[in-house]
Scaffold this motif. Structure first.
Motif, mmCIF file in Angstrom:
data_model
loop_
_atom_site.group_PDB
_atom_site.id
_atom_site.type_symbol
_atom_site.label_atom_id
_atom_site.label_comp_id
_atom_site.label_asym_id
_atom_site.label_seq_id
_atom_site.Cartn_x
_atom_site.Cartn_y
_atom_site.Cartn_z
ATOM 1 N N GLY A 173 24.166 25.724 -1.239
ATOM 2 C CA GLY A 173 23.256 24.715 -1.778
ATOM 3 C C GLY A 173 23.784 24.141 -3.086
ATOM 4 N N TYR A 229 17.877 25.413 -11.512
ATOM 5 C CA TYR A 229 18.332 26.690 -10.936
ATOM 6 C C TYR A 229 19.626 27.165 -11.625
ATOM 7 C CZ TYR A 229 18.757 29.904 -6.935
ATOM 8 O OH TYR A 229 18.810 31.002 -6.114
ATOM 9 N N GLN A 245 13.065 19.865 -9.332
ATOM 10 C CA GLN A 245 13.245 21.071 -8.502
ATOM 11 C C GLN A 245 11.895 21.450 -7.906
ATOM 12 O OE1 GLN A 245 15.539 24.461 -10.133
ATOM 13 N NE2 GLN A 245 13.940 25.767 -9.288
ATOM 14 N N SER A 257 11.012 23.977 -5.706
ATOM 15 C CA SER A 257 10.655 25.398 -5.672
ATOM 16 C C SER A 257 10.567 25.963 -7.076
ATOM 17 C CB SER A 257 11.710 26.160 -4.887
ATOM 18 O OG SER A 257 11.550 27.544 -5.074
ATOM 19 N N TYR A 305 14.385 25.907 -0.335
ATOM 20 C CA TYR A 305 13.231 26.784 -0.066
ATOM 21 C C TYR A 305 11.966 26.033 0.323
ATOM 22 C CZ TYR A 305 15.422 31.118 -1.742
ATOM 23 O OH TYR A 305 16.225 32.211 -1.903
ATOM 24 N N LYS A 340 19.190 28.518 4.277
ATOM 25 C CA LYS A 340 17.768 28.682 3.945
ATOM 26 C C LYS A 340 16.967 27.988 5.059
ATOM 27 C CE LYS A 340 18.567 29.246 -0.967
ATOM 28 N NZ LYS A 340 18.411 28.664 -2.311
HETATM 29 C C1 LIG Z 1 19.052 28.587 -3.376
HETATM 30 C C2 LIG Z 1 18.772 27.520 -4.338
HETATM 31 C C3 LIG Z 1 19.783 26.677 -4.810
HETATM 32 C C4 LIG Z 1 21.212 26.765 -4.348
HETATM 33 O O1 LIG Z 1 21.672 28.041 -4.300
HETATM 34 P P1 LIG Z 1 22.901 28.483 -3.362
HETATM 35 O O2 LIG Z 1 22.833 29.954 -3.483
HETATM 36 O O3 LIG Z 1 24.121 27.896 -3.954
HETATM 37 O O4 LIG Z 1 22.656 27.986 -1.989
HETATM 38 C C5 LIG Z 1 19.436 25.688 -5.699
HETATM 39 N N1 LIG Z 1 18.173 25.537 -6.110
HETATM 40 C C6 LIG Z 1 17.162 26.316 -5.670
HETATM 41 C C7 LIG Z 1 15.759 26.077 -6.145
HETATM 42 C C8 LIG Z 1 17.427 27.328 -4.767
HETATM 43 O O5 LIG Z 1 16.436 28.086 -4.312
#
Ligand SMILES: *Cc1c(COP(=O)(O)O)cnc(C)c1O
Length: 433
Positions: A103, A129, A183, A185, A221, A244
């Protein structure tokens, strides 16, 4: 959800070693969450219709499963896959590729493909994140961080209760503001997750100030938790990981970017090269698993949500704080539980491990993970390494001792994990029931 029958009850008790008093709580919890489960199922049905319809309207056929090699010119499967994702997300275009290693990678491609020196990136949901720190240049000094490429970064935090700071956002927007990042989540925090309605309202607010600003939503997510995606309420680009939600537990790697033609095109030129963009990239053998994963995704997301709600109900009954609340409106698959106690937290994660289909015999222990300021414990037993649409739980070992649970390809796997965790806490005298 059907009542567990006598044979299942006996199985939990005699084979899995769950005590009758815990099974009584499980039955009580399942009764209590019936309405929430019904709501999850009704959202699932709608999303499932959307996905099946998109596959059908694109005339998905066996020929699309055969991948190309080499340059990957005229890869029909790959192009139809993009078109199916675009249809499902209500966007003009999409870029769905196994070449995205995660991601974070997809987010970097979307950001760096659409931002130029002198532009400003504004995050309006607080610090993004953790893995984006080095991408943006908040931490480290990577040669190709956005900062080192001349992209200025600015951030507006959410207020204390987790709402947008509309005034702060208005003040922060300047003629340099090229992109605003949201973002969806909560990630690993206990702020409420943003709902699609809230995101839509915010986008409307921003576009009223300057309609040229590109709105990018980190959708990780969130996919299929509600019956709309951010692109359906005005987002220009959304980004996510295929290990995911939208990979349905079938996709073994990959990510996606969906949105307006112009922005997806630029991202594609960043992923491959200017002039090549979306027209190249051998899909090898990945098309089939991405179509099938998307097909399963609404169902699998619903299973994991049911697991999260069941877990919340049991942990609340044991006296712990849960975020979100059992019957709260959800917009991502994460369930946080605050234990306020190190031993309980560790036992919880070790119990969850026991619900996994893979590595159920392993006992996770806290360890010093690079980049974290406290030890971390991680429970995961997945068919795809690191996949968090599969059952997993993780927690930094520091007050207030919060565990984050997510995923579960089938509800029963989460149920076993939660009941095992409860049994361990009861056996060790940490909770009284
Ligand atoms: C999982 C996630 C990402 C990306 O993480 P990867 O581990 O690189 O796939 C970015 N933002 C959020 C909110 C996430 O949950």
């Amino acid at each position: 959800m059907v009542d567990m029958n006598q044979k299942s009850y006996d199985f939990y008790k005699n084979v899995l070693g769950i005590g009758p008093e815990i099974l009584k709580i499980a039955k009580y919890a399942e009764k209590n969450i019936e309405n929430v489960i019904t709501q999850i199922d009704s959202t699932k049905e709608y999303n499932q219709l959307k996905v099946i319809n998109a596959l059908q309207e694109n005339n998905l056929s066996d020929t699309h499963f055969h991948g190309t090699t080499g340059y990957g010119y005229d890869d029909r499967g790959r192009d139809v896959l993009d078109s199916v994702f675009a249809k499902v997300f209500g966007s003009e275009d999409a870029l769905v590729r196994h070449n995205f290693v995660s991601g974070t990678h997809a987010l970097y491609v979307a950001l760096s493909g659409n931002l130029r020196p002198g532009d400003q990136l504004l995050a309006v949901t607080g610090k993004p994140y953790d893995t984006l720190d080095e991408v943006i240049g908040i931490r480290g000094d990577a040669y190709l961080s956005l900062k080192n490429c001349g992209v200025e970064y600015k951030q507006v935090d959410l207020d204390v209760v987790g709402n947008f700071d509309y005034n702060g956002i208005k003040e922060a927007i300047s003629p340099k503001t090229k992109m605003i990042m949201i973002q969806r989540s909560k990630g690993y925090s206990i702020r409420p997750t943003l709902t699609i309605a809230e995101i839509g309202k915010l986008i409307h607010f921003i576009k009223n100030i300057n309609s040229e600003i590109i709105i990018m939503v980190d959708n990780c997510y969130g996919e299929f938790v509600e019956d709309r995606e951010p692109t359906e309420v005005g987002a220009d680009i959304i980004v996510g990981s295929l290990i995911k939600n939208p990979g349905g537990g079938i996709a073994q790697t990959g990510g996606y970017i969906a949105g307006k033609n112009k922005f997806v095109k630029r991202a594609a030129e960043r992923l491959t090269s200017p002039g090549l963009g979306k027209k190249v990239g051998a899909s090898l053998g990945f098309n089939r698993q991405f179509f099938q994963g998307l097909f399963f995704a609404p169902h699998v997301v619903a299973e994991s949500l049911k697991g999260a709600v069941f877990c919340a109900a049991i942990m609340k009954k044991l006296g712990y704080k849960v975020f979100p609340e059992v019957d709260a409106f959800r917009s991502d698959i994460i369930q946080a539980i605050e234990f306020g106690d190190e031993r309980a937290l560790i036992l919880f994660c070790q119990g969850i491990q026991k619900g996994s289909p893979v590595d159920s015999f392993v006992r996770p222990e806290p360890w010093e993970m690079p980049g974290y300021d406290a030890k971390v414990i991680m429970a995961a037993g997945a068919f795809t390494q690191g996949s968090s649409i599969e059952l997993s739980a993780d927690a930094p070992i520091k007050p207030p001792y919060v565990a984050y649970l997510q995923g579960g390809l089938v509800f029963e796997s989460v149920k076993i994990g939660v009941l095992k965790a409860t049994q361990m806490m009861v056996t060790e005298g940490i909770v009284n029931i």
